[in-house]
Motif scaffolding. Structure first.
Motif: not given
Length: 597
Positions: A239-268
């Motif tokens: 159960q603990e290992l499942r929790i840690y995997d959930s944290i990893d997924r959150y960091l990868e799927e949510v937090i790490s994507k924030k800087p990669l979001q597109q600005v307005f309709d720009e290409s950057f």
């Protein structure tokens, strides 16, 4: 450590090996290489005699640190399998179940090395890896490691790993005596290999805090063979290992994507254009402390997180609309993920997205996070192995959405109480909170503000910060584009009001983008007074934004700088010009929602 365990195997097989004396230390390359060869031999296991030469040449698994550290990173076999393999061979040939202490002392070394190997191989730590010298350990370091196989020492005193301390290492390795033994060794080796003291300290703490995962995975694979382990933890580890995997997924799927979001309709993206801003401290009376010079906002936040004397303080960042608060939250959350995880686990929450605020602040957090590691584990905030940084963006939303200042006051005192409890019980609740919002929401609350807020205010972009931003803009849009825009800003006929607007992050972007798109030039300001120039800017900016927000093929081009929509942009443009803009235009700009930038 390793020697004692393997003496038992050799004795059971009537095999005698000559372990080298600590007085005649083998070369660093020899001992380090022996650990890797032992791992390979166990993977291709044919019998104990083939393992004896390698075991006889090492004092502990940590001997692998004698090698150039890039070779440790390049190890092809997980170190955890080395320890579990040794224990399985031991069980097979001695028919004796090892004690908890014996299991822990061996597995902890392998898990610590595995944590180190994974750390070095992480793409986020490539810069650290590139700094490491490709040289083996010094003779002094090799001698130091050789003694580790004979006895454990802490602060110059020998100690025995008893059952209680072994269990503590299983529950929370980074607070165990074994961590206190291993970490100074690794820190010194990293410094010897090229890192400075601060870099080595942070890296070592991150590695130490990740070790428990690999320990639990290792013990989960052998618990059926070691009955004491099964009785001690049962099925809880999975159960603990499942929790840690959930944290990893959150960091990868949510937090790490924030800087990669597109600005307005720009290409950057955010990452392409972001520049850290500066802040100034805010005194208890809510006035800016001008006795202290501007501070880099990221350095300020990092230093507070790492300062043990500031554990009870809430990081409180205020700034007007368009000053970069929400962009900072997104970028800083990812910075923490890359540079400080798992010392800190960043959780980003937009307060405007919370539908219900519970009287119990912890329940509010649980509902806001909403992922498995928070919702399925009632003890998620008291786990010794996790420490969260809650980044709460937009405290002003509590006032703007509800229109009641008491809600904001109650919320701030909930945060104060939560942070105070975290300080009092730092081993279980060492969490921290960072809040951002617009200062207007605090009007009338200044005398009622909680005392444990470490407040700063984002200041206007100075020439240094503006220059860095413009340099990034130039790389994205071309040297001709940036040169023309700079000439526009520095031209004598460019209104002072325009130059002042260019000190605010969002408006600097709008000005630069409009100028690039030929929607802004000096001729439009001819004959205009200061008020007229500002109105022209806002009219043109609004028209430009609305044009960019047109629907294309049924899909709205949302302003993706922190999810801003057209109504949010109206608010940002209206706020600083309400005193000078005609009523009909101001009404067009006004919005019921506050800016979330």
């Amino acid at each position: 450590m390793v020697r004692q365990l393997w003496k038992g195997i050799c004795k059971a097989l009537n095999t005698d090996i000559q372990l080298f004396s600590t007085e005649t230390v083998a070369s660093s390359a020899e001992t380090g290489k022996a650990v890797l060869e032992l791992a390979k031999a166990l993977n291709e296991y044919k019998g104990v005699p083939e393992l004896v030469p390698f075991v006889g040449n090492i004092s502990s698994l940590l001997d692998v640190l004698n090698l150039p550290l890039v070779q440790v990173a390049g190890a092809t076999l997980p170190f955890v399998s080395l320890a579990t393999g040794m224990l399985k061979v031991y069980l097979e040939h001695t028919q004796r179940e090892p004690s908890i202490e014996e299991c822990v002392v061996l597995i902890s070394q392998a898990a610590y090395l595995e944590s180190f190997r994974v750390f070095l191989n992480s793409s986020e730590n490539q810069t650290i890896r590139e700094k490491l010298l490709e040289t083996p350990a010094s003779e002094a370091f090799t001698k130091r490691l050789s003694k580790l196989g004979e006895k454990l020492e802490l602060n110059g005193k020998e100690f025995e790993l008893d059952a209680k301390e072994a269990e503590r290492a299983l529950i929370c390795f980074h607070e165990s005596k074994l961590a206190e033994v291993f970490s100074p060794i690794l820190s010194d080796r990293l410094q010897e290999a090229g890192l400075d003291e601060t870099e080595a300290h942070i890296a070592t703490e991150r590695i130490s805090r990740s070790t428990y995962r690999y320990m639990k995975r290792a013990f989960s694979s052998i618990r059926d063979s070691v009955k004491q382990l099964a009785a001690l933890y049962g099925s809880e580890w999975q159960q603990e290992l499942r929790i840690y995997d959930s944290i990893d997924r959150y960091l990868e799927e949510v937090i790490s994507k924030k800087p990669l979001q597109q600005v307005f309709d720009e290409s950057f993206t955010f990452e392409d254009i972001y520049v850290p801003l500066k802040v100034k401290p805010v005194k208890q009376d809510s006035h800016i402390d001008n006795q202290i010079g501007p501070l880099n906002i990221e350095s300020w936040a990092e230093s507070l997180l790492q300062d043990p004397k500031k554990q009870g303080q809430v990081l409180f960042i205020q700034g007007g609309p368009g000053r970069g608060k929400s962009v900072f939250c997104r970028m800083f959350a990812d910075l923490v993920r890359r540079k400080l995880y798992p010392i800190w686990i960043p959780i980003l929450i937009r307060l405007r997205d919370i539908e219900t605020f519970d009287p119990n602040f912890e329940k509010t957090l649980q509902a806001a996070v909403g992922t498995d590691f928070a919702t399925s584990d009632i003890g998620w905030l008291t786990d010794l192995n996790t420490r969260f940084l809650f980044i709460l963006d937009g405290f002003d939303e509590l006032l703007l959405e509800r229109g009641i200042s008491d809600d904001l006051k109650t919320f701030l005192y909930q945060v104060e109480s939560f942070q105070a409890r975290c300080k009092e019980n730092s081993s279980e609740r060492g969490h921290r909170v960072l809040i951002t919002g617009r200062p207007f929401a605090l009007h009338g609350l200044e005398r009622l503000m909680p005392p444990n807020l470490e407040r700063v205010q984002i200041v206007l972009m100075d020439q240094e910060i503006q220059g860095k931003w413009l340099a990034k803009w130039g790389r994205l849009c071309g040297t001709d584009t940036i040169s023309a825009f700079q000439q526009f800003l520095h031209a004598p006929s460019c209104p002072q009001q325009v130059k002042e607007l260019a000190q605010e992050p969002l408006l600097l972007y709008l000005l630069a983008a409009m100028h690039r798109d030929h929607r802004l030039d000096l001729e439009m300001f001819e004959g205009a007074n200061s008020t007229g120039a500002k109105i022209q800017i806002y009219e043109e900016a609004l028209d430009w934004v609305l044009t960019k927000q047109r629907t294309e093929q049924g899909h709205n081009l949302n302003f993706k700088i922190t999810g801003l929509d057209t109504e949010d942009l109206r608010s940002v443009l209206a706020d600083p010009c309400s005193a000078v803009m005609p009523a009909h235009l101001l009404q067009n700009l006004k919005s019921k929602r506050a800016i979330a930038f």
